[in-house]
Design a protein around this motif. Structure first.
Motif, PDB file in Angstrom:
ATOM      1  N   MET A   1       0.843  -1.200   0.000  1.00  0.00           N
ATOM      2  CA  MET A   1       0.000   0.000   0.000  1.00  0.00           C
ATOM      3  C   MET A   1       0.879   1.251   0.000  1.00  0.00           C
ATOM      4  O   MET A   1       1.875   1.325   0.701  1.00  0.00           O
ATOM      5  N   TYR A   3       0.803   5.655   0.226  1.00  0.00           N
ATOM      6  CA  TYR A   3      -0.008   6.709   0.820  1.00  0.00           C
ATOM      7  C   TYR A   3       0.383   8.065   0.227  1.00  0.00           C
ATOM      8  O   TYR A   3       1.565   8.429   0.183  1.00  0.00           O
ATOM      9  N   ARG A  21      -8.227  13.926  -5.672  1.00  0.00           N
ATOM     10  CA  ARG A  21      -8.226  12.751  -4.786  1.00  0.00           C
ATOM     11  C   ARG A  21      -8.801  11.532  -5.505  1.00  0.00           C
ATOM     12  O   ARG A  21      -8.231  10.423  -5.430  1.00  0.00           O
ATOM     13  N   LYS A  25      -6.978   7.869  -6.363  1.00  0.00           N
ATOM     14  CA  LYS A  25      -7.508   6.608  -5.855  1.00  0.00           C
ATOM     15  C   LYS A  25      -7.901   5.650  -6.981  1.00  0.00           C
ATOM     16  O   LYS A  25      -8.164   4.468  -6.711  1.00  0.00           O
ATOM     17  N   VAL A  30      -3.367   2.588  -3.654  1.00  0.00           N
ATOM     18  CA  VAL A  30      -3.002   3.914  -3.162  1.00  0.00           C
ATOM     19  C   VAL A  30      -4.126   4.475  -2.288  1.00  0.00           C
ATOM     20  O   VAL A  30      -5.296   4.487  -2.692  1.00  0.00           O
ATOM     21  N   GLU A  31      -3.775   4.933  -1.096  1.00  0.00           N
ATOM     22  CA  GLU A  31      -4.714   5.600  -0.200  1.00  0.00           C
ATOM     23  C   GLU A  31      -4.300   7.063  -0.052  1.00  0.00           C
ATOM     24  O   GLU A  31      -3.126   7.413  -0.248  1.00  0.00           O
ATOM     25  N   THR A  32      -5.262   7.902   0.318  1.00  0.00           N
ATOM     26  CA  THR A  32      -4.974   9.335   0.419  1.00  0.00           C
ATOM     27  C   THR A  32      -5.307   9.892   1.799  1.00  0.00           C
ATOM     28  O   THR A  32      -6.164   9.356   2.512  1.00  0.00           O
ATOM     29  N   THR A  48      -9.482  14.212   5.599  1.00  0.00           N
ATOM     30  CA  THR A  48      -8.890  13.379   6.645  1.00  0.00           C
ATOM     31  C   THR A  48      -8.530  14.191   7.869  1.00  0.00           C
ATOM     32  O   THR A  48      -8.780  13.781   9.009  1.00  0.00           O
TER      33      THR A  48
END
Length: 420
Positions: A1, A3, A21, A25, A30-32, A48
């Motif tokens: 993963m 980020y 964003r 994604k 991939v995370e944001t 977030t």
């Protein structure tokens, strides 16, 4: 993963930031993290770290509703820097991206420069990307993408550009995450370490640097990092030393000091030479290209230098020979910096008496025995009693033998054996 952190003012650019964003994604794995640095608080589940959270955790709960713009920018830069630093320490930053105008660009760039190391992907989509970007990028590896249109409304052009930015930062982050994982795996193989040696270079010292690189890399477990001494190069080297990304230095080309003291265009600032001294790294310092101050085209040379020897390097670079008085000032600068060391055994100063550049050799355009003598004597006098070894060599800075001996001097300080 992997980020990716997104920084932006959600009170003015939420639509654009959410689109960015979503584009990020779309890349699997991939995370944001979206951090809101706007003036007005915004409620949206995609954010977030909301503005209120940022201020309460890192800004002493300051009320920013009526804060002057410059004060707001400074405060939010500090808050965002702390938030990103926390994420980075937790291993949750493989890339960082922002989109905005001049203020948003200034804020995001400051966070990227001050918090994250060189090598971690950094991208800003900016209205300011087509112009003088030195204040934004500095000595770092920030990538800029011109927005073409303002970041104000999702028209087809901006959608395309933000889509490109999202795909770019997502894949850069995946690459970074993979490299990060490999570095963790390679920790067990520390015995296979290759020493990271920084070397400073200019066009007029290139043969010497090439010879040093060839000798070190063919005889020792060394990889070299060459820095073009054009101001940003010197600052980049100083930065990487402080980040712990260099193990030793051959500062062959200290010419940026001339520009700092003489008003040239390639100054690295008054902090030149500091980092290696502070870190007590093995450090071989020489006097490469201390015979010149750099300016742009011929008509940009200040009138006060009209009586000097002037050499037109090319259509955009003009060189002015340093005077004996300036050489004294340069020598004092170097001696004062190096004397601050707590480990004099880690530093050597090599004086190439045969010429400090291609132009300063006998018969060269910048040959000036008087100026050279002042420079050499000032350094020797300034370092007297410091415990720092001074090597006076009759060869010039580009001589292959001089280069080989400097390389061997550094190898000795690293305790290296040939082939080992």
């Amino acid at each position: 993963m992997a980020y990716v952190v997104i920084i932006g003012t959600c009170d003015t650019k939420l639509q654009e930031l959410l689109f960015l964003r979503d584009q990020i994604k779309e890349t699997a794995g991939v995370e944001t993290f979206l951090i809101d640095v706007g003036r007005k608080p915004v409620v949206n589940k995609a954010i977030t770290i909301p503005q209120a959270h940022l201020l309460s955790n890192h800004g002493d709960g300051a009320d920013v509703s009526n804060m002057p713009r410059n004060e707001l920018l400074e405060l939010m830069t500090g808050c965002a820097s702390k938030a990103v630093q926390d994420l980075y320490r937790a291993g949750l930053v493989d890339g960082i991206v922002s989109a905005g105008g001049s203020s948003g660009t200034a804020l995001a760039a400051a966070v990227m420069r001050d918090v994250l190391p060189v090598g971690l992907p950094k991208l800003i989509v900016s209205t300011m990307a087509s112009g003088d970007t030195r204040p934004v990028v500095g000595e770092t590896d920030i990538t800029l993408m011109h927005s073409v249109v303002d970041v104000a409304g999702l028209n087809p052009i901006l959608r395309d550009i933000l889509s490109n930015a999202g795909a770019s930062i997502a894949n850069m982050a995946l690459s970074h995450a993979a490299r990060r994982a490999k570095k963790m795996e390679d920790t067990a193989a520390e015995s296979m370490k290759r020493w990271r040696v920084g070397i400073t270079m200019f066009g007029v010292t290139t043969p010497g640097v090439d010879a040093i690189r060839a000798h070190l890399e063919s005889n020792y477990p060394v990889e070299t990092y060459v820095f073009h001494a054009v101001g940003t190069g010197g600052r980049a080297m100083e930065r990487l030393i402080r980040e712990g990304q260099l193990d030793a230095i051959i500062d062959l080309t200290t010419t940026e000091i001339c520009d700092h003291l003489g008003g040239g265009v390639l100054s690295a600032g008054g902090g030149r030479l500091d980092a290696a001294v502070e870190a007590s790294l093995p450090n071989i310092v020489s006097l490469g290209a201390l015979d010149m101050i750099n300016f742009g085209p011929r008509d940009t040379v200040p009138k006060k230098y009209e009586d000097r020897v002037i050499f037109e390097h090319n259509a955009t670079v003009t060189l002015v020979r340093t005077s004996p008085e300036q050489c004294r000032e340069i020598g004092d600068f170097i001696a004062e910096k190096l004397k601050k060391t707590k480990r004099s055994d880690m530093i050597e100063v090599w004086i190439p008496k045969g010429g400090v550049s291609m132009l300063a050799v006998p018969g060269g355009a910048f040959e000036d025995s008087q100026a050279d003598k002042v420079l050499f004597e000032t350094i020797k006098t300034g370092l007297s009693g410091s415990g720092i070894k001074i090597v006076e060599d009759e060869r010039d800075v580009n001589d292959k033998g001089f280069a080989r001996d400097i390389a061997e001097a550094l190898a000795a300080k690293l305790g290296l054996q040939k082939g080992g």
